[in-house]
Design a protein around this motif. Structure first.
Motif, PDB file in Angstrom:
ATOM      1  N   UNK A  18      34.226 -61.565  34.711  1.00 41.73           N
ATOM      2  CA  UNK A  18      35.133 -61.259  33.129  1.00 41.73           C
ATOM      3  C   UNK A  18      34.386 -60.504  31.921  1.00 41.73           C
ATOM      4  N   UNK A  19      33.228 -59.430  32.434  1.00 39.25           N
ATOM      5  CA  UNK A  19      32.960 -58.881  31.690  1.00 39.25           C
ATOM      6  C   UNK A  19      33.720 -57.501  31.329  1.00 39.25           C
ATOM      7  N   UNK A  20      34.354 -57.080  33.313  1.00 38.77           N
ATOM      8  CA  UNK A  20      34.919 -55.584  33.010  1.00 38.77           C
ATOM      9  C   UNK A  20      36.197 -56.078  32.774  1.00 38.77           C
ATOM     10  N   UNK A  21      36.781 -57.652  32.272  1.00 35.44           N
ATOM     11  CA  UNK A  21      37.735 -57.735  30.897  1.00 35.44           C
ATOM     12  C   UNK A  21      38.062 -57.560  30.489  1.00 35.44           C
ATOM     13  N   UNK A  22      36.891 -57.779  29.794  1.00 34.97           N
ATOM     14  CA  UNK A  22      36.424 -57.827  27.806  1.00 34.97           C
ATOM     15  C   UNK A  22      36.416 -55.859  27.778  1.00 34.97           C
ATOM     16  N   UNK A  23      36.336 -55.259  28.817  1.00 37.52           N
ATOM     17  CA  UNK A  23      35.834 -53.833  28.337  1.00 37.52           C
ATOM     18  C   UNK A  23      37.151 -53.589  28.289  1.00 37.52           C
ATOM     19  N   UNK A  49      46.140 -57.382  32.817  1.00 35.62           N
ATOM     20  CA  UNK A  49      44.389 -57.484  33.887  1.00 35.62           C
ATOM     21  C   UNK A  49      44.013 -59.273  34.175  1.00 35.62           C
ATOM     22  N   UNK A  50      44.511 -59.846  34.036  1.00 34.98           N
ATOM     23  CA  UNK A  50      44.496 -61.258  34.967  1.00 34.98           C
ATOM     24  C   UNK A  50      44.637 -61.089  35.571  1.00 34.98           C
ATOM     25  N   UNK A  51      46.540 -60.699  35.739  1.00 39.94           N
ATOM     26  CA  UNK A  51      47.720 -60.937  36.833  1.00 39.94           C
ATOM     27  C   UNK A  51      47.418 -60.417  37.764  1.00 39.94           C
ATOM     28  N   UNK A  52      46.717 -58.631  37.309  1.00 39.46           N
ATOM     29  CA  UNK A  52      46.288 -58.271  37.803  1.00 39.46           C
ATOM     30  C   UNK A  52      45.393 -58.637  39.546  1.00 39.46           C
ATOM     31  N   UNK A  53      44.141 -59.307  38.670  1.00 35.40           N
ATOM     32  CA  UNK A  53      43.319 -59.619  39.433  1.00 35.40           C
ATOM     33  C   UNK A  53      43.688 -60.605  40.103  1.00 35.40           C
ATOM     34  N   UNK A  54      45.023 -61.519  39.608  1.00 34.61           N
ATOM     35  CA  UNK A  54      45.476 -62.485  40.727  1.00 34.61           C
ATOM     36  C   UNK A  54      46.038 -62.709  41.556  1.00 34.61           C
ATOM     37  N   UNK A  65      37.607 -53.153  40.433  1.00 36.84           N
ATOM     38  CA  UNK A  65      36.734 -53.092  38.790  1.00 36.84           C
ATOM     39  C   UNK A  65      36.005 -51.824  39.945  1.00 36.84           C
ATOM     40  N   UNK A  66      35.426 -50.732  39.053  1.00 33.48           N
ATOM     41  CA  UNK A  66      35.258 -49.392  39.406  1.00 33.48           C
ATOM     42  C   UNK A  66      34.031 -49.303  39.408  1.00 33.48           C
ATOM     43  N   UNK A  67      32.748 -49.224  39.917  1.00 34.48           N
ATOM     44  CA  UNK A  67      31.279 -49.495  39.043  1.00 34.48           C
ATOM     45  C   UNK A  67      30.095 -48.155  39.832  1.00 34.48           C
ATOM     46  N   UNK A  68      30.101 -47.990  39.220  1.00 36.31           N
ATOM     47  CA  UNK A  68      28.196 -46.703  40.094  1.00 36.31           C
ATOM     48  C   UNK A  68      27.751 -47.318  40.619  1.00 36.31           C
ATOM     49  N   UNK A  69      26.932 -46.457  41.454  1.00 37.30           N
ATOM     50  CA  UNK A  69      25.820 -46.964  42.185  1.00 37.30           C
ATOM     51  C   UNK A  69      25.030 -48.200  41.884  1.00 37.30           C
ATOM     52  N   UNK A  70      24.279 -47.933  40.219  1.00 41.87           N
ATOM     53  CA  UNK A  70      23.353 -48.388  39.831  1.00 41.87           C
ATOM     54  C   UNK A  70      24.216 -49.460  38.556  1.00 41.87           C
TER      55      UNK A  70
END
Length: 177
Positions: A18-23, A49-54, A65-70
């Motif tokens: 959910x935090x991703x969607x907010x950002x 965005x929710x449709x892309x997740x679905x 979602x893309x995130x760094x190793x940290x």
């Protein structure tokens, strides 16, 4: 089917939270979303965005979602085909702090390898003609402009150019054998 988690030396592609969607909604409300028809009101962006997740459950592909190793969230990459797209697209968007560091190339390479492993024979990227950064990324990935490709419903060549990705040009595992 939930989104699989993929890893590269610096990044993780993972299911959205959910935090991703907010950002991402924050991003879509700004002029940075101009190449995607924005700025886009928060309510519409959230639904998009929710449709892309679905899509993962409905179609077997969708957004990561893309995130760094940290654990720092950087943006989104995905393989999409909403009803108005004639073909599957690989698309990406990064938050402002993530641009210019090679993250999009690294994330797109991971997503493309996943697609080729799934047996996809081609993907396209629908790009606004003035989106020089996305055109440069598509080209860097080995995609070629395809002026004969069909466009999303309601779009014209003034709105969209198509870049075609294929396993033999985008680093299929066989290329490294």
């Amino acid at each position: 089917m939930p989104a699989p988690t993929l890893h590269s030396p610096r990044l993780t592609l993972r299911p959205h939270v959910m935090e991703d969607l907010e950002q991402l909604c924050d991003l879509f409300e700004t002029d940075r979303a101009r190449h995607m028809g924005g700025p886009i009101p928060r309510k519409a962006a959230w639904r998009w965005i929710a449709s892309e997740v679905g899509m993962w459950d409905l179609m077997g592909h969708g957004a990561w979602g893309i995130e760094t190793k940290d654990g720092t969230f950087l943006g989104q990459i995905g393989i999409f085909q909403p009803p108005h797209f004639p073909e599957r697209e690989i698309g990406w968007t990064l938050l402002d702090h993530a641009e210019g560091k090679g993250y999009a190339t690294e994330a797109a390479t991971l997503a493309l390898h996943w697609a080729w492993d799934q047996g996809f024979e081609t993907l396209v990227s629908y790009i606004a003609p003035d989106n020089d950064r996305s055109i440069a990324l598509a080209t860097r990935l080995g995609a070629a402009r395809d002026d004969a490709a069909p466009l999303p419903a309601g779009e014209t060549t003034a709105d969209t150019v198509v870049y075609r990705h294929a396993p033999d040009t985008d680093g299929a595992p066989e290329a490294y054998a």
